[in-house]
Design an enzyme around this catalytic site. Structure first.
Site, PDB file in Angstrom:
ATOM      1  CG  HIS A  84      35.977  36.435  36.940  1.00 29.54           C
ATOM      2  ND1 HIS A  84      35.659  35.372  36.137  1.00 29.54           N
ATOM      3  CD2 HIS A  84      37.138  36.091  37.559  1.00 29.54           C
ATOM      4  CE1 HIS A  84      36.582  34.426  36.261  1.00 29.54           C
ATOM      5  NE2 HIS A  84      37.481  34.842  37.124  1.00 29.54           N
ATOM      6  CG  HIS A 268      39.938  32.493  44.597  1.00 30.44           C
ATOM      7  ND1 HIS A 268      39.863  33.770  44.080  1.00 30.44           N
ATOM      8  CD2 HIS A 268      39.698  31.658  43.544  1.00 30.44           C
ATOM      9  CE1 HIS A 268      39.587  33.721  42.799  1.00 30.44           C
ATOM     10  NE2 HIS A 268      39.492  32.445  42.439  1.00 30.44           N
TER      11      HIS A 268
END
Length: 301
Positions: A84, A268
Site C-alpha cells: 500500500h 500478490h
C-alpha cells in the site's frame, strides 16, 4: 515534450497503527532520500543494539506473498504489507524514499493507500535534478497460472486493466481500466480498501495472518452481504483494490512501467512472479527517461 524529474519528500512524515496480519502496534516514517536511491525500507537490526537493515523495494527483496507482499534482506528481518505504501508512492509520483518501519509490518490504517497518500501530500514533494527513469515495454511478456494471467504490452501510456471473479455474490465478476496518468483515476485507486470473505477469516488467523483485521480496515463479505455498516466507497471497490495491489507490487520493478498491463485474477503471488519474469526478459523492455507534455509534466511533479 519535457523531461520529468525525480522527486522525494520535502520533509519526514509518520503514521502509526495496527498491523493487519500481526495485530501488533507498528509505525512507519517516510523520509526524504537522495536522487537515484529509489525506495528503501529501513528496519532495526535485532542482532545489534544500534544499526539498521536496509531492504530495497526491489524484486530481489521479495520474501513472502501470502495475502500481502513481504520484503526482506537475506538472513535478516522481514517486513509485511509493503504494497500500500508502494502504491501510494506510485500514485503520488514519488521516486526516492527512506521508509523506517517499526513493528515488523506497515500499519494497515483504513485498508487502502489513501492515508499514505494523504501523508505524502502533507509532507510535500521536492523535485530533484535527475530525470525520472522508466521501464518501457517494447514487446509483449505474459505469465499464466491456470485461469490467472498478467500480460504487458507496448503502449505510449500507463494503463492497468484488471478483471476479477469471486464466488461470493457481493463481489462476483468485475473489470476496469485505470489510467495512471489521470488524477481522478489515481484518486479512485488510492481509496479502495482491502477485502476478504468471512468464511476465510478463521483459516487466515489459524495460519497466523489477519490478526489485526477488522471492519475498520477491511471490507468483509458474507455471500451476498457486505458486513461493513458504511458499505462500499466505490461500486468497483473490489477490483479497484486488486488494481491497487498490482500497482504496489509492480513498483518492485524499480521504475514506472510505460505500457498496458492486463491482469486476470491477479494476486500478490502472481504479481511478484510477473515482476521477476519481466525483468528477466531483457528484450521485452528498454530503460529510458520519462517525458511528458509541459502541462502533464507540471502536474506530475
Amino acid at each position: 515534450m519535457h523531461i520529468v524529474r525525480q522527486t522525494t519528500l520535502a520533509k519526514p512524515v509518520t503514521l502509526s497503527g495496527v498491523g493487519l496480519h500481526s495485530g501488533a502496534d507498528c509505525s512507519v516514517t517516510m523520509r526524504p532520500a537522495l536522487a537515484d536511491s529509489g525506495i528503501v525500507f529501513r528496519v532495526p537490526d535485532g542482532r545489534r543494539r544500534q544499526g539498521a537493515v536496509l531492504i530495497p523495494a526491489a524484486a530481489e527483496s521479495i520474501a513472502d506473498t501470502r495475502l500481502c507482499t513481504s520484503l526482506g534482506a537475506v538472513g535478516g528481518p522481514v517486513i509485511a504489507t509493503a504494497e500500500h505504501v508502494l502504491a501510494a508512492a506510485v500514485i503520488a509520483s514519488i521516486d526516492n524514499l527512506v521508509i523506517d518501519v517499526e513493528g515488523g509490518e506497515l500499519p494497515i490504517l483504513d485498508g487502502s493507500a489513501a492515508p499514505y497518500l494523504d501523508a505524502i501530500e502533507r509532507a510535500g514533494a521536492r523535485t530533484l535534478r535527475p530525470a525520472k527513469s522508466v521501464i518501457r515495454i517494447i514487446e509483449p511478456v505474459e505469465i499464466c497460472d491456470g485461469d490467472r494471467m498478467i500480460r504487458a504490452e507496448p503502449l505510449d501510456g500507463r494503463i492497468i486493466e484488471v478483471a476479477i471473479a469471486f464466488d461470493a455474490g457481493a463481489i462476483g465478476e468485475q473489470s476496469l481500466a485505470i489510467d495512471l496518468n489521470d488524477p481522478a483515476s489515481r484518486t479512485r485507486l488510492a481509496h479502495a480498501r482491502t477485502f476478504c470473505r468471512l468464511s476465510d477469516v478463521d483459516a487466515m488467523r489459524a495460519a497466523g495472518l489477519s490478526r489485526g483485521g477488522s471492519l475498520d480496515n477491511a471490507i468483509v463479505v458474507d455471500g451476498d452481504q457486505i458486513l461493513n455498516p458504511t458499505g462500499l466507497r466505490d461500486p468497483q471497490e473490489f477490483v479497484l483494490h486488486k488494481a491497487l495491489d498490482l500497482v504496489g507490487d509492480l513498483a518492485l520493478a524499480g521504475a514506472p512501467i510505460i505500457g498496458r498491463i492486463i491482469a486476470r485474477r491477479p494476486g500478490h503471488d502472481l504479481n511478484t512472479r510477473f515482476v521477476r519474469a519481466l525483468l528477466a526478459r531483457k528484450t521485452a523492455f528498454e530503460r529510458g527517461q520519462m517525458t511528458a507534455p509541459p502541462a502533464l509534466a507540471r502536474a506530475s511533479g
